[in-house]
Enzyme design. Structure first.
Site, PDB file in Angstrom:
ATOM      1  CD  GLU A   1      -3.006  -0.797  -0.016  1.00  0.00           C
ATOM      2  OE1 GLU A   1      -3.109   0.352  -0.493  1.00  0.00           O
ATOM      3  OE2 GLU A   1      -3.649  -1.765  -0.456  1.00  0.00           O
ATOM      4  CG  ASP A  13      -7.226   4.914  -3.967  1.00  0.00           C
ATOM      5  OD1 ASP A  13      -8.386   4.877  -4.446  1.00  0.00           O
ATOM      6  OD2 ASP A  13      -6.349   4.085  -4.274  1.00  0.00           O
ATOM      7  CE1 TYR A  70      -6.794   3.162  -0.438  1.00  0.00           C
ATOM      8  CE2 TYR A  70      -4.461   3.339   0.043  1.00  0.00           C
ATOM      9  CZ  TYR A  70      -5.487   2.769  -0.671  1.00  0.00           C
ATOM     10  OH  TYR A  70      -5.220   1.798  -1.587  1.00  0.00           O
TER      11      TYR A  70
END
Length: 662
Positions: free
Chosen positions: A152, A253, A235
């Site tokens: 991520e 996002d 996020y």
């Protein structure tokens, strides 16, 4: 549907375009005409063009009125059979991170080799070899919170296909959070080099140490706990918690913002706080908790996957492979607009919306700011579609064309900040031991901690012009050479010690998110170099030699002053070509000679590689020319010309240089 029924009336032939609406599955509440138009639309407009009318009249509640369960089910079902194969998802190779050509109508060629499948051909051969070795040795990685976390962070502002080989090499170097926490800064930078946005690596490194020191090596399982880690925002926390710990946490996002904007007809920039900070999170939460909140990780990954593929910027909203085809309000608005244009009623409807004095779409707390621009775009799309396909015989084609055009209008473009422009004079200073080109070294300096490229290694440079938004005029060869001379003086290097000083005709550009560097390059060789230079027994180049050198197998330290954080630097300062010797200049700058092995160990940036590649490329009008300083001493140095040219020709080819392992 009222509009579809009206289409069959022989008295209204222009409504033959309406069958396109049959394929739109939208909430019934939006299809029924409300009583009393808030912006003065005619009842016939609201009956015949219900989606467009509802959008023009809407308030913020318009965006949240949808069947979240239906959207959720379609996404999860699609994701199960269409998701990309990626190592952090537990998939065995080959991987297919690239989305290139996804939205082209023609069939795409099959992926090539396992390495080409994730774009490794764009990397150095050393990293490609590492990725290939990992693939060969491990058929699949276990899905772990640490691996998902790393993916991520790496995927932030970076294409997935570019991330895959970096992730593989990273997991080979730091297989656990404990291994990352124990690594040195230079080791972390070396693995990250080339991904850009280097602050991400520093934050990930710091967070790993937090996990080990404060959480006993266990990554927190809640969103709040994850957000307590350095560099982990809402996020990233939601992604890790939902994928790894089955927490029904939303994620938002850029890809998610695009998909939601099109799904719910949000005419706003993804940077607008009312959308990106409030409405988008509310919509994402509705989706993830719908249906009892089951499989939140799959749902969130499906949304991100769709945003990267069929709902990418070039997505049409009409592709039969798109799981949300028929659910997008964007395409429904476009289809209605084409029908209204065919009926010559679009202009009056838009005029009513534009003159509504803050009511309807202009009064929406999310869309209001960008509504005028969006309405202009809708009108242009409808006019273009009807102009191309005509009013007769091609109604469905016009509806589809307008639907696609309006779909691509969303989300509205974010206002761009002016990128700062900087001109730099850069020196690529080279030395090698005799004719041993493979042992060539280049002089690099370490940037200060904090700010752009914090702690990274770069070639000596000096700013010669800057402006907050416009590229300034080139101050000329002499001014650039003088700036380089001043920079070298600070490092303790005199210009009399340079030979074969040349300039590269064309500047090299390197663009960051907020600044563009236009680099004017000079290249030179260190005069009279054999087996060593400077320090004890060398030519005396450099100021205070607080840095030290180590054996041939050691790693270059990240700081001077004798600091040895896991590197082999230590002992007397003897500047041999093979060693990554560094010293501290008078202003505190850490300076180092680096051969290919040391560059690979510390991880030089893409900007450094661009400059050195420009030095390598002397064909096609890129040949190096004498610099201003070189011209001044031309007569005096005539006797040295042949030797200098030979030294310049001895500059190593960078394709081979960066693949050296010795």
């Amino acid at each position: 549907l009222a509009a579809v029924s009206a289409a069959s009336s022989p008295r209204r032939p222009y409504l033959r375009i309406a069958p396109a609406l049959n394929r739109l599955r939208v909430a019934p509440a939006l299809m029924s005409a409300p009583t009393g138009s808030v912006i003065g639309l005619a009842d016939a407009d609201r009956t015949d063009f219900p989606i467009l009318a509802a959008f023009l009249e809407h308030n913020s509640g318009f965006h949240t009125d949808f069947r979240a369960e239906e959207v959720r089910s379609a996404l999860i079902e699609w994701y199960a059979t269409n998701r990309r194969r990626l190592p952090w998802r537990g998939d065995a190779p080959p991987y297919n991170g690239s989305t290139a050509g996804t939205n082209k109508a023609e069939a795409q060629p099959a992926l090539g080799s396992q390495l080409q499948a994730f774009g490794v051909s764009t990397l150095t051969s050393a990293r490609a070899a590492t990725a290939a070795a990992v693939i060969a040795g491990k058929p699949a990685f276990e899905v772990t919170p640490y691996g998902v976390w790393v993916s991520e962070i790496m995927c932030q502002q970076t294409r997935v296909e570019a991330v895959v080989p970096y992730w593989l090499a990273w997991m080979e170097a730091f297989p656990t959070v404990e291994a990352l926490a124990a690594a040195s800064e230079s080791q972390v930078n070396a693995q990250w080099a080339g991904l850009g946005f280097y602050r991400r690596a520093a934050m990930l490194h710091a967070a790993a140490r937090q996990v080990v020191d404060k959480h006993g090596g266990q990554i927190p399982r809640t969103v709040d706990g994850l957000m307590g880690l350095s560099g982990v925002g809402r996020y990233t926390a939601g992604a890790i918690a939902s994928i790894c710990f089955d927490v029904a946490a939303p994620v938002v996002d850029g890809n998610v913002l695009r998909m939601l904007s099109r799904l719910r007809g949000v005419a706003a920039s993804p940077k607008r706080p009312a959308y990106c900070d409030k409405l988008a999170w509310a919509l994402a939460e509705r989706l993830v908790v719908a249906g009892g909140g089951e499989r939140p990780g799959d749902l969130n990954q499906a949304i991100m996957e769709l945003g990267a593929t069929y709902c990418a910027p070039d997505g049409t909203g009409r592709d039969s492979r798109d799981p949300l085809r028929g659910m997008y309000l964007s395409t429904a608005i476009g289809a209605d607009a084409a029908r209204a244009q065919a009926a010559r009623r679009l202009a009056p409807m838009l005029a009513a919306a534009r003159g509504s004095a803050g009511r309807g779409v202009l009064g929406c707390g999310v869309c209001g700011e960008g509504a005028a621009a969006f309405l202009d775009g809708v009108e242009e799309a409808a006019v273009a579609a009807m102009s191309k396909h005509g009013l007769r015989g091609a109604s469905e084609a016009a509806a589809d064309a307008c639907a696609t055009a309006v779909h691509k209008l969303l989300p509205l473009p974010a206002p761009k900040k002016a990128r700062r422009e900087e001109r730099l004079a850069v020196l690529a200073l080279h030395r090698c031991a005799g004719d041993a080109i493979t042992s060539a070294s280049w002089l690099l300096v370490r940037r200060p901690d904090g700010g752009l490229l914090s702690g990274q290694w770069e070639l000596p440079s000096a700013p010669v012009a800057s402006h907050k938004s416009e590229l300034t005029a080139d101050p000329g060869d002499q001014a650039r050479s003088a700036a380089i001379d001043a920079a070298l003086s600070v490092l303790g290097i005199g210009t009399s010690e340079l030979s074969a000083r040349r300039r590269i005709d064309r500047p090299v550009e390197h663009i960051f998110s907020h600044v563009r560097h236009t680099m004017h390059i000079e290249t030179a060789s260190l005069r009279g170099q054999g087996g060593g230079s400077g320090g004890a027994g060398g030519s005396g180049i450099g100021g205070s030699r607080e840095g030290v050198r180590g054996g041939g197998g050691g790693k270059v330290g990240a700081s001077g002053g004798g600091t040895d954080e896991g590197s082999a630097l230590g002992g007397a300062a003897v500047l041999t070509v093979e060693d990554g010797v560094h010293w501290t200049a008078a202003d505190g700058t850490v300076v180092c000679w680096m051969c290919s092995r040391h560059m690979a160990e510390v991880g030089v940036t893409a900007g450094v590689k661009k400059v050195l590649s420009a030095v390598e490329d002397k064909s096609g009008g890129h040949a190096a020319q004498p610099s201003a300083r070189g011209k001044q001493g031309a007569g005096k140095r005539k006797a040295e010309g042949a030797s200098a040219d030979k030294q310049l020709q001895a500059q190593p080819m960078l394709n081979a240089f960066f693949s050296q392992t010795n």
